[in-house]
Design a protein around this motif. Structure first.
Motif: not given
Lengths: 169, 169
Positions: A4-6, A8-9
């Motif tokens: 998951i992308s940084m 998105a987190a």
């Protein structure tokens, strides 16, 4: 490993909880109106004499969110004055923070899991992290600490909130 | 987009905070000893009459962590009895939870950002998320809610803890 992308987190988590916090402040206003007390009463609430009062909890939650997004993006952290003196001004601070969080383009966080992050401290050496550790061990737990403490102070004051208000619909 | 794994965004965060919680309980024991009161006093603490007492806060933090790891891995959630009756038993619950969190192999979470997660509720329809939303909008905020509330209850009781104890060294 599943990626998951940084971004998105981080950004959606901050933005959603900041929106939840706006709803808690609306509920706090309605509660004060129903019980006929000034919303200023909320501004001095503390969970313990040596814990910070409500406005500081909201300001630090804001700082955690904007600091995280800016640092992961390699931008300078926007500086706010910490001069909010009413519940409405605190709501405005939350809105401004959410707008900033959502303004950081996802692309700016590419590579941020390995970016070196340095957090100055009032005393002692600065804290140093890579971006992934900064997000999961500092920024998110710190943000949720101050959001939860804000929620707890309002619950303590009788504002009718429940876990689903904390998590958001 | 920069990838971090779903595992990297979950397991280390749970494991570290659970370790921090063990340190808070150690500090709570030392505080009770110094002030000559029974650690059982901690077990009935609540932040508000209609909020859950300390043991429940710890049990639900445990449930949030083990539930998240198991669900993202597509395993059944380990069931614990919720029968902890002392501070030492609550510490053991935290240790057991941390062991479980660390036992889930990172590979088991591959693809979990898109996995459909269903959370039954006491009333109403179950909550449904994809794995990424479940992690960032439910599991992590819920876990930190109960960790922070545990911390707040101990602070309220005079246990000498500070923000760095919350975040961990």
């Amino acid at each position: 490993m599943t990626p998951i992308s940084m971004h998105a987190a981080s950004a959606p988590a901050f933005a959603k909880m900041l929106g939840n916090m706006l709803n808690w402040l609306e509920a706090a206003k309605a509660h004060a109106e129903a019980k006929k007390f000034s919303t200023d009463v909320y501004l001095t609430l503390r969970l313990a004499p040596d814990m910070l009062p409500l406005p500081k909890q909201i300001q630090i939650a804001s700082d955690a969110a904007k600091g995280c997004m800016a640092r992961l993006a390699g931008q300078s952290v926007p500086s706010y004055e910490d001069n909010e003196a009413t519940l409405d001004e605190l709501a405005e601070r939350i809105r401004k923070t959410r707008d900033f969080v959502l303004s950081v383009p996802a692309e700016a966080l590419v590579g941020s899991e390995g970016r070196e992050i340095t957090i100055p401290r009032r005393s002692g050496d600065p804290l140093k992290f890579d971006g992934a550790d900064y997000l999961r061990h500092f920024a998110l737990p710190n943000f949720y600490f101050h959001a939860t403490t804000t929620y707890a102070l309002l619950r303590h004051a009788g504002v009718p909130l429940g876990k689903l208000d904390y998590l958001g619909g």
